[in-house]
Design a protein around this motif. Sequence first.
Motif, mmCIF file in Angstrom:
data_model
loop_
_atom_site.group_PDB
_atom_site.id
_atom_site.type_symbol
_atom_site.label_atom_id
_atom_site.label_comp_id
_atom_site.label_asym_id
_atom_site.label_seq_id
_atom_site.Cartn_x
_atom_site.Cartn_y
_atom_site.Cartn_z
ATOM 1 N N GLY A 153 -15.071 9.418 -39.831
ATOM 2 C CA GLY A 153 -14.474 9.306 -38.497
ATOM 3 C C GLY A 153 -13.155 8.552 -38.569
ATOM 4 O O GLY A 153 -12.172 8.901 -37.903
ATOM 5 N N ARG A 154 -13.121 7.516 -39.411
ATOM 6 C CA ARG A 154 -11.898 6.716 -39.521
ATOM 7 C C ARG A 154 -10.744 7.563 -40.074
ATOM 8 O O ARG A 154 -9.605 7.495 -39.620
ATOM 9 C CB ARG A 154 -12.167 5.527 -40.441
ATOM 10 C CG ARG A 154 -10.979 4.647 -40.616
ATOM 11 C CD ARG A 154 -11.275 3.397 -41.408
ATOM 12 N NE ARG A 154 -10.030 3.016 -42.062
ATOM 13 C CZ ARG A 154 -9.842 3.000 -43.372
ATOM 14 N NH1 ARG A 154 -10.816 3.306 -44.179
ATOM 15 N NH2 ARG A 154 -8.677 2.662 -43.871
ATOM 16 N N GLU A 155 -11.106 8.410 -41.044
ATOM 17 C CA GLU A 155 -10.054 9.247 -41.639
ATOM 18 C C GLU A 155 -9.543 10.294 -40.645
ATOM 19 O O GLU A 155 -8.362 10.622 -40.632
ATOM 20 C CB GLU A 155 -10.575 9.926 -42.907
ATOM 21 C CG GLU A 155 -10.694 8.951 -44.071
ATOM 22 C CD GLU A 155 -11.358 9.568 -45.292
ATOM 23 O OE1 GLU A 155 -10.997 9.197 -46.406
ATOM 24 O OE2 GLU A 155 -12.264 10.412 -45.117
ATOM 25 N N ILE A 156 -10.453 10.792 -39.805
ATOM 26 C CA ILE A 156 -9.998 11.760 -38.794
ATOM 27 C C ILE A 156 -8.980 11.075 -37.875
ATOM 28 O O ILE A 156 -7.916 11.617 -37.566
ATOM 29 C CB ILE A 156 -11.189 12.316 -37.978
ATOM 30 C CG1 ILE A 156 -12.055 13.183 -38.890
ATOM 31 C CG2 ILE A 156 -10.704 13.130 -36.774
ATOM 32 C CD1 ILE A 156 -13.330 13.691 -38.266
ATOM 33 N N ALA A 157 -9.326 9.822 -37.465
ATOM 34 C CA ALA A 157 -8.402 9.088 -36.581
ATOM 35 C C ALA A 157 -7.055 8.889 -37.291
ATOM 36 O O ALA A 157 -5.985 9.056 -36.695
ATOM 37 C CB ALA A 157 -9.005 7.751 -36.196
ATOM 38 N N GLU A 158 -7.116 8.568 -38.580
ATOM 39 C CA GLU A 158 -5.867 8.361 -39.326
ATOM 40 C C GLU A 158 -5.050 9.651 -39.399
ATOM 41 O O GLU A 158 -3.837 9.648 -39.230
ATOM 42 C CB GLU A 158 -6.173 7.898 -40.756
ATOM 43 C CG GLU A 158 -6.552 6.438 -40.851
ATOM 44 C CD GLU A 158 -7.046 6.083 -42.253
ATOM 45 O OE1 GLU A 158 -7.135 4.893 -42.531
ATOM 46 O OE2 GLU A 158 -7.347 6.996 -43.058
ATOM 47 N N VAL A 201 -5.101 12.155 -37.320
ATOM 48 C CA VAL A 201 -4.508 12.476 -36.018
ATOM 49 C C VAL A 201 -3.257 11.621 -35.817
ATOM 50 O O VAL A 201 -2.210 12.107 -35.391
ATOM 51 C CB VAL A 201 -5.527 12.238 -34.870
ATOM 52 C CG1 VAL A 201 -4.849 12.343 -33.517
ATOM 53 C CG2 VAL A 201 -6.668 13.239 -34.990
ATOM 54 N N SER A 202 -3.353 10.341 -36.188
ATOM 55 C CA SER A 202 -2.156 9.515 -35.982
ATOM 56 C C SER A 202 -1.046 9.946 -36.946
ATOM 57 O O SER A 202 0.131 9.869 -36.619
ATOM 58 C CB SER A 202 -2.476 8.026 -36.060
ATOM 59 O OG SER A 202 -2.404 7.589 -37.372
ATOM 60 N N SER A 238 0.575 12.961 -35.290
ATOM 61 C CA SER A 238 1.270 12.791 -34.011
ATOM 62 C C SER A 238 2.179 11.557 -33.979
ATOM 63 O O SER A 238 3.029 11.437 -33.106
ATOM 64 C CB SER A 238 0.239 12.686 -32.883
ATOM 65 O OG SER A 238 -0.624 11.601 -33.171
ATOM 66 N N TYR A 253 4.396 3.146 -37.149
ATOM 67 C CA TYR A 253 3.434 2.910 -38.238
ATOM 68 C C TYR A 253 3.904 1.742 -39.102
ATOM 69 O O TYR A 253 3.141 0.845 -39.435
ATOM 70 C CB TYR A 253 3.311 4.194 -39.058
ATOM 71 C CG TYR A 253 2.447 4.102 -40.292
ATOM 72 C CD1 TYR A 253 1.070 4.239 -40.212
ATOM 73 C CD2 TYR A 253 3.025 3.900 -41.549
ATOM 74 C CE1 TYR A 253 0.282 4.178 -41.360
ATOM 75 C CE2 TYR A 253 2.243 3.838 -42.686
ATOM 76 C CZ TYR A 253 0.872 3.972 -42.587
ATOM 77 O OH TYR A 253 0.102 3.902 -43.725
#
Length: 543
Positions: free
Chosen positions: A180-185, A187-188, A191, A197
């Motif tokens: 899940g953390r990697e998905i959030a990363e 996406v950021s 976008s 960053y």
Amino acid sequence: MSRQNSNLPSRSAGYDAIVMGAGHNGLTAAAYLARAGLKTLVLERREIVGGCAVTEEIAPSCRASTASYIASMLRPKVIRDLGLAEHGLRMVPCDPLLQVAFPDGRVVPWWASRDRMADELGRLSPADVEPFFGMDDDLKRLARYFQPFFLETPPALEARGVVGWIEALRAGRRFRGISGREIAELVSFISGSLADYLDRRFRCDRVKTLVLANSVYGAHSPPYQRGSLFGLLFHLLGGGEQDVQGFYGHVVGGMGAISEALAASARSFGAEIRTASPVASIRVKDGQATGVVLEDGSEIDARVILSNADPKRTFLGLVEASALPDEFRRAVSAIKMDGPCAKVNLVLSEEPRFRGTRADATPAERSFFTLIPSLEFAERSYHSARFGRIPDELWIDCVIASNVGSSLAPPRRHIMTCFVQYVPYHLFEGTWDEKRESLGDRVLATIAEYAPNVPGAIVARQVLTPLDLERTFGLTEGNIFHGDLSLDQLFFMRPVPGWAGYRTPVRGLYLCGAGAHPGGGVTGAPGHNAAHVVITDFKSRSV
Ligand SMILES: Cc1cc2nc3c(=O)[nH]c(=O)nc-3n(C[C@H](O)[C@H](O)[C@H](O)COP(=O)(O)OP(=O)(O)OC[C@H]3O[C@@H](n4cnc5c(N)ncnc54)[C@H](O)[C@@H]3O)c2cc1C
């Protein structure tokens, strides 16, 4: 590496495949096609092969990589499959990978070795040591999810039913095991802005600038723009013969050595290569490509045509409008090009002496300098160019290629190539023919702030404006990637949505250059992927 004894249906009259353009992608495609047993002809408009990967004489006995200048993304699989080392390709890994020279005379390198880099950062900004390596690890981990897509056709999102499901699964399997953390990363990364960053992670502005210098060059993505963060992942793909993540390499003999090795490989499999053979049009009959017409009026038949030219040049310049759907032509017309870079190639009578270089620096340490003072500077430069002005503040990437190998220049001559951004194709005032030399002067004045001996050492200079890049290399609006590398022009949207699979609305016509997925840079990936689609179509007898 032998020619593969395939059962591909071939016919004796004419060619199985014509590759239009001997850029490194066209040559890559030709080599794979010939290896698969197809009778393949490459037609190149210039006198030499290589497109933007060439080494050319810019003064007597002095040669330079006139366009691309660093090999970071050439796919290791292409190097191995096509035996490029056996055909003479040698790359010397850059160490430091890159380094930024600042106006106050400090030079900050990005060392390949972790320990050396930790020492460097420890002296520069101790608080940033841990975040720096945390970032490096994160980027390398995330880049690994994207890397396999480079040598694959993007999923066909328009596919419906069972094929649609298969396509979704094909893409999804690449992200198996993602947290899940990697998905959030991710996406950021897709976008976010690079500046946000970096501001979140680092205290020291020089460290931020060093990371900026490791992003993709030549794209319309200034650091404060959303989507600019994605560019960092490009340079963290594996590269070089040994597939090292984050690889940067000097090519012995200049970038043209890549193309020469590819051409030799293609010929060894039986491909024929003709230079000085510009294609004037692609013949289409009943929706099927049937051959090409050269500028001298001669015609050559082939079952398939692969275009290495960019999508605008291909579809708006070489294919009759009536052969393409209006919607497709409109989408191609809308592809963003517009520069935004230039190149200045210099022959010097003495080696550039960049302030801040240690007296005992090795030739490798004296061969690569990026001149970019800060993120704000880059942002201002982009916005000047965006509105058609030649910025006073130029971001310049300098490679002193003659420090890496002696084959480019005789003794007492030095070759320095300077990649310059941001520079518009469409000028607000005047023409590039009027402004070429003033751009050259501005580049030299900037370099003089960092390496004061350069202006007095010029033996020859070649200034390539975006217009010159268009005229010389055939790049529409001088865009070095055959279409900007922005998110809306990548992956299943490259070259245009619905046509990311190398096939085109004309049966038997394929795109095999940087305008196709995964995009620009000297990667060999579009050429590799397009050739495999063509081979599949030959096997299924759909062409
Ligand atoms: C100034 C500059 C600096 C760059 N720096 C780097 C770098 O350091 N590292 C990096 O990885 N990438 C760099 N790039 C980007 C990279 O070089 C290109 O994205 C890549 O080489 C494109 O390869 P290609 O084979 O797809 O197309 P191209 O190299 O553009 O080749 C297309 C070929 O098609 C030919 N052609 C076009 N029309 C016709 C026709 N009608 N008939 C016959 N032939 C035709 C052209 O003459 C050309 O030879 C740079 C590019 C430029 C211009």
